[in-house]
Design a protein around this motif. Structure first.
Motif, PDB file in Angstrom:
ATOM      1  N   ALA A  36       0.698  -1.207   0.134  1.00 41.40           N
ATOM      2  CA  ALA A  36      -0.002   0.084  -0.058  1.00 41.40           C
ATOM      3  C   ALA A  36       0.747   1.317   0.124  1.00 41.40           C
ATOM      4  CB  ALA A  36      -0.969  -0.113   1.170  1.00 41.40           C
ATOM      5  N   THR A  37       1.894   1.073   0.562  1.00 43.57           N
ATOM      6  CA  THR A  37       2.960   2.264   0.928  1.00 43.57           C
ATOM      7  C   THR A  37       3.641   2.666  -0.351  1.00 43.57           C
ATOM      8  OG1 THR A  37       3.235   1.886   3.275  1.00 43.57           O
ATOM      9  CG2 THR A  37       4.765   3.277   1.948  1.00 43.57           C
ATOM     10  N   LEU A  38       3.793   1.699  -1.268  1.00 44.88           N
ATOM     11  CA  LEU A  38       4.549   1.709  -2.489  1.00 44.88           C
ATOM     12  C   LEU A  38       3.734   2.362  -3.355  1.00 44.88           C
ATOM     13  CD1 LEU A  38       6.712  -1.658  -2.704  1.00 44.88           C
ATOM     14  CD2 LEU A  38       7.515   0.867  -2.166  1.00 44.88           C
ATOM     15  N   CYS A  39       2.431   1.741  -3.456  1.00 48.31           N
ATOM     16  CA  CYS A  39       1.366   2.249  -4.455  1.00 48.31           C
ATOM     17  C   CYS A  39       1.120   3.684  -4.213  1.00 48.31           C
ATOM     18  CB  CYS A  39       0.098   1.444  -4.203  1.00 48.31           C
ATOM     19  SG  CYS A  39       0.301  -0.154  -4.834  1.00 48.31           S
ATOM     20  N   TYR A  40       0.806   4.164  -2.824  1.00 49.14           N
ATOM     21  CA  TYR A  40       0.901   5.453  -2.465  1.00 49.14           C
ATOM     22  C   TYR A  40       1.954   6.276  -2.997  1.00 49.14           C
ATOM     23  CZ  TYR A  40       0.345   9.701   0.050  1.00 49.14           C
ATOM     24  OH  TYR A  40       0.150  11.186   0.284  1.00 49.14           O
ATOM     25  N   LEU A  41       3.172   5.926  -2.715  1.00 48.64           N
ATOM     26  CA  LEU A  41       4.345   6.844  -3.235  1.00 48.64           C
ATOM     27  C   LEU A  41       4.284   6.741  -4.647  1.00 48.64           C
ATOM     28  CD1 LEU A  41       6.964   5.443  -0.690  1.00 48.64           C
ATOM     29  CD2 LEU A  41       5.996   7.556  -0.856  1.00 48.64           C
ATOM     30  N   LYS A  45       4.068   9.847  -7.539  1.00 48.25           N
ATOM     31  CA  LYS A  45       5.441   9.890  -8.540  1.00 48.25           C
ATOM     32  C   LYS A  45       6.642   9.721  -7.823  1.00 48.25           C
ATOM     33  CE  LYS A  45       2.649  11.967 -11.971  1.00 48.25           C
ATOM     34  NZ  LYS A  45       2.666  13.057 -13.205  1.00 48.25           N
ATOM     35  N   LYS A  46       6.538   9.178  -6.997  1.00 48.50           N
ATOM     36  CA  LYS A  46       7.947   8.730  -6.219  1.00 48.50           C
ATOM     37  C   LYS A  46       8.185   7.379  -6.236  1.00 48.50           C
ATOM     38  CE  LYS A  46       7.123  12.593  -2.793  1.00 48.50           C
ATOM     39  NZ  LYS A  46       7.059  12.919  -1.547  1.00 48.50           N
ATOM     40  N   PHE A  47       9.253   7.146  -6.868  1.00 50.34           N
ATOM     41  CA  PHE A  47       9.777   5.633  -7.153  1.00 50.34           C
ATOM     42  C   PHE A  47      11.078   5.430  -6.386  1.00 50.34           C
ATOM     43  CE2 PHE A  47       7.443   7.148 -11.017  1.00 50.34           C
ATOM     44  CZ  PHE A  47       6.287   6.223 -10.769  1.00 50.34           C
TER      45      PHE A  47
END
Length: 127
Positions: A36-41, A45-47
């Motif tokens: 969920a955190t990776l999807c939010y980031l 537009k933060k990868f």
């Protein structure tokens, strides 16, 4: 991709919340919340390529374990005729629970994988 990531962010948070009554919420809540955190980031537009790779590797290793475990996916498929996993949400049979967990990990791997591929394309265009 923003809508895709926001939808999966919300879904993964909900999936994490549903793990509260699970026998092993200390494993599954962090797994879903990490994604969920990776999807939010990603929606912001933060990868973080290493974070994606870490998630994919850990999820794939755990999925492989669940696949080959004595009460895992292979057992569900070969010994129990791939009986329905959605008859009841109370998993009384270990092969049903482990198969559900396996397919949950597959969903996580696919979503993170899509983001990772997309992120690589975005980075290439910037170069």
């Amino acid at each position: 991709m923003k809508i895709f990531n926001l939808i999966f962010c919300v879904l993964f948070v909900l999936f994490a919340a549903l793990q509260y009554n699970d026998p092993d919420p200390y494993i599954w809540m962090p797994i879903y919340l990490y994604s969920a955190t990776l999807c939010y980031l990603a929606a912001q537009k933060k990868f973080y390529p290493k974070a994606y790779l870490l998630g994919i590797i850990v999820y794939a290793a755990y999925a492989a374990y669940l696949f080959f475990d004595k009460t895992g996916v292979l057992d569900w498929f070969s010994e129990h005729g791939a009986e329905s996993m959605v008859q009841t949400m109370k998993a009384e049979k270990p092969w049903i629970e482990e198969s559900r967990e396996f397919f949950g990990l597959v969903i996580l791997i696919v979503v993170i994988g899509i983001n990772w591929v997309y992120m690589k394309q975005v980075v290439k265009k910037k170069e």
